[in-house]
Design a protein around this motif. Structure first.
Motif, PDB file in Angstrom:
ATOM      1  N   ARG A 186     111.019  22.713  61.387  1.00  0.00           N
ATOM      2  CA  ARG A 186     112.033  21.660  61.269  1.00  0.00           C
ATOM      3  C   ARG A 186     111.523  20.448  60.505  1.00  0.00           C
ATOM      4  O   ARG A 186     112.267  19.806  59.791  1.00  0.00           O
ATOM      5  CB  ARG A 186     112.490  21.226  62.655  1.00  0.00           C
ATOM      6  N   ARG A 187     110.242  20.118  60.659  1.00  0.00           N
ATOM      7  CA  ARG A 187     109.713  18.913  60.042  1.00  0.00           C
ATOM      8  C   ARG A 187     108.695  19.159  58.942  1.00  0.00           C
ATOM      9  O   ARG A 187     108.308  18.240  58.258  1.00  0.00           O
ATOM     10  CB  ARG A 187     109.058  18.037  61.109  1.00  0.00           C
ATOM     11  N   ILE A 188     108.244  20.387  58.759  1.00  0.00           N
ATOM     12  CA  ILE A 188     107.188  20.662  57.787  1.00  0.00           C
ATOM     13  C   ILE A 188     107.745  21.401  56.578  1.00  0.00           C
ATOM     14  O   ILE A 188     108.354  22.463  56.704  1.00  0.00           O
ATOM     15  CB  ILE A 188     106.036  21.462  58.421  1.00  0.00           C
ATOM     16  N   TYR A 189     107.510  20.818  55.413  1.00  0.00           N
ATOM     17  CA  TYR A 189     107.897  21.397  54.132  1.00  0.00           C
ATOM     18  C   TYR A 189     106.641  21.637  53.307  1.00  0.00           C
ATOM     19  O   TYR A 189     105.652  20.920  53.457  1.00  0.00           O
ATOM     20  CB  TYR A 189     108.806  20.436  53.357  1.00  0.00           C
ATOM     21  N   LYS A 190     106.706  22.624  52.430  1.00  0.00           N
ATOM     22  CA  LYS A 190     105.630  22.866  51.474  1.00  0.00           C
ATOM     23  C   LYS A 190     106.222  22.796  50.081  1.00  0.00           C
ATOM     24  O   LYS A 190     107.327  23.287  49.850  1.00  0.00           O
ATOM     25  CB  LYS A 190     105.014  24.246  51.669  1.00  0.00           C
ATOM     26  N   LEU A 191     105.481  22.202  49.177  1.00  0.00           N
ATOM     27  CA  LEU A 191     105.890  22.143  47.778  1.00  0.00           C
ATOM     28  C   LEU A 191     104.849  22.869  46.951  1.00  0.00           C
ATOM     29  O   LEU A 191     103.674  22.520  46.974  1.00  0.00           O
ATOM     30  CB  LEU A 191     106.031  20.696  47.307  1.00  0.00           C
ATOM     31  N   TYR A 192     105.292  23.913  46.264  1.00  0.00           N
ATOM     32  CA  TYR A 192     104.434  24.694  45.380  1.00  0.00           C
ATOM     33  C   TYR A 192     104.800  24.361  43.934  1.00  0.00           C
ATOM     34  O   TYR A 192     105.953  24.092  43.630  1.00  0.00           O
ATOM     35  CB  TYR A 192     104.654  26.192  45.589  1.00  0.00           C
ATOM     36  N   ARG A 193     103.808  24.419  43.058  1.00  0.00           N
ATOM     37  CA  ARG A 193     104.067  24.164  41.644  1.00  0.00           C
ATOM     38  C   ARG A 193     103.222  25.113  40.803  1.00  0.00           C
ATOM     39  O   ARG A 193     102.027  25.247  41.015  1.00  0.00           O
ATOM     40  CB  ARG A 193     103.692  22.732  41.312  1.00  0.00           C
ATOM     41  N   ALA A 194     103.882  25.776  39.841  1.00  0.00           N
ATOM     42  CA  ALA A 194     103.170  26.694  38.955  1.00  0.00           C
ATOM     43  C   ALA A 194     103.745  26.581  37.556  1.00  0.00           C
ATOM     44  O   ALA A 194     104.959  26.481  37.384  1.00  0.00           O
ATOM     45  CB  ALA A 194     103.305  28.119  39.460  1.00  0.00           C
ATOM     46  N   PRO A 195     102.896  26.594  36.532  1.00  0.00           N
ATOM     47  CA  PRO A 195     103.404  26.550  35.158  1.00  0.00           C
ATOM     48  C   PRO A 195     104.030  27.895  34.788  1.00  0.00           C
ATOM     49  O   PRO A 195     103.726  28.924  35.385  1.00  0.00           O
ATOM     50  CB  PRO A 195     102.149  26.284  34.326  1.00  0.00           C
ATOM     51  N   GLU A 211      98.964  30.192  47.935  1.00  0.00           N
ATOM     52  CA  GLU A 211      98.630  28.966  48.668  1.00  0.00           C
ATOM     53  C   GLU A 211      97.748  28.037  47.835  1.00  0.00           C
ATOM     54  O   GLU A 211      97.583  26.883  48.170  1.00  0.00           O
ATOM     55  CB  GLU A 211      97.949  29.302  49.991  1.00  0.00           C
ATOM     56  N   GLU A 212      97.178  28.532  46.752  1.00  0.00           N
ATOM     57  CA  GLU A 212      96.406  27.681  45.844  1.00  0.00           C
ATOM     58  C   GLU A 212      97.320  26.746  45.060  1.00  0.00           C
ATOM     59  O   GLU A 212      96.870  25.750  44.507  1.00  0.00           O
ATOM     60  CB  GLU A 212      95.604  28.538  44.865  1.00  0.00           C
ATOM     61  N   GLU A 213      98.606  27.062  44.974  1.00  0.00           N
ATOM     62  CA  GLU A 213      99.557  26.271  44.207  1.00  0.00           C
ATOM     63  C   GLU A 213     100.304  25.238  45.045  1.00  0.00           C
ATOM     64  O   GLU A 213     101.230  24.614  44.567  1.00  0.00           O
ATOM     65  CB  GLU A 213     100.541  27.211  43.506  1.00  0.00           C
ATOM     66  N   VAL A 214      99.886  25.055  46.299  1.00  0.00           N
ATOM     67  CA  VAL A 214     100.524  24.067  47.174  1.00  0.00           C
ATOM     68  C   VAL A 214     100.134  22.670  46.714  1.00  0.00           C
ATOM     69  O   VAL A 214      98.961  22.373  46.516  1.00  0.00           O
ATOM     70  CB  VAL A 214     100.096  24.267  48.647  1.00  0.00           C
ATOM     71  N   ILE A 215     101.124  21.824  46.524  1.00  0.00           N
ATOM     72  CA  ILE A 215     100.874  20.423  46.172  1.00  0.00           C
ATOM     73  C   ILE A 215     100.797  19.600  47.455  1.00  0.00           C
ATOM     74  O   ILE A 215      99.865  18.838  47.650  1.00  0.00           O
ATOM     75  CB  ILE A 215     101.981  19.870  45.261  1.00  0.00           C
ATOM     76  N   ILE A 216     101.802  19.763  48.307  1.00  0.00           N
ATOM     77  CA  ILE A 216     101.799  19.033  49.582  1.00  0.00           C
ATOM     78  C   ILE A 216     102.308  19.931  50.703  1.00  0.00           C
ATOM     79  O   ILE A 216     103.075  20.870  50.474  1.00  0.00           O
ATOM     80  CB  ILE A 216     102.679  17.755  49.546  1.00  0.00           C
TER      81      ILE A 216
END
Length: 160
Positions: free
Chosen positions: A142-151, A77-82
């Motif tokens: 239905r309406r909530i998305y999460k975007l994770y990003r990790a190198p 959850e530390e890698e969540v962008i939005i």
């Protein structure tokens, strides 16, 4: 001894979105997350079932998450962008990938079913790969998305 009667009058209601069904409701308290008790029970049932999945490796083990947080199977959850709507997701993705890749990813993101409905990780995530990082789109409701990003770790995308 007589007990004093307490009269509680609600001066205002707070407009919130239910963590299970995403329908807007008027909460009676600031900490309310769900619109009804049955949705609260169903949400925690799904969350418990997912976390007890034998293939689930909890990247958030030992961390305290906010109530109502549905974690990803692979990303911390530390890698969540939005965390937000589909429009917000596309705006943020535009910063990390080019137009052509975004058009291709939109097709895949449209096919994702919410984890609340599918109860299966493979139907609720979409992974996006670039040269420098790996991203994951996780559809919670239905309406909530999460975007994770990790190198990439050590410059290697996959470990064989």
């Amino acid at each position: 001894m007589k007990k004093a009667k307490r009269y509680y009058t609600q001066l205002f209601h707070i407009k919130k979105s239910c963590a299970f069904c995403d329908i807007t409701f008027y909460a009676k308290s600031v900490s309310a997350i769900f619109c009804s008790d049955s949705h609260r029970q169903q949400f925690y049932y799904v969350k418990k079932k997912i976390i007890q999945d034998p293939y689930f490796e909890n990247p958030n083990k030992g961390k305290r998450l906010a109530p109502g947080t549905m974690p990803s199977q692979q990303m911390s959850e530390e890698e969540v962008i939005i965390t937000g709507s589909l429009d917000t997701l596309y705006l943020k993705l535009h910063n990390y990938i080019d137009e052509q890749q975004l058009r291709n990813e939109k097709i895949l993101i449209a096919r994702i079913t919410p984890i609340i409905e599918s109860k299966d990780w493979s139907d609720s995530i979409c992974q996006i790969f670039t040269d420098k990082e790996m991203m994951e789109v996780f559809r919670v409701t239905r309406r909530i998305y999460k975007l994770y990003r990790a190198p990439w770790k050590n410059g290697i995308p996959f470990s064989y």
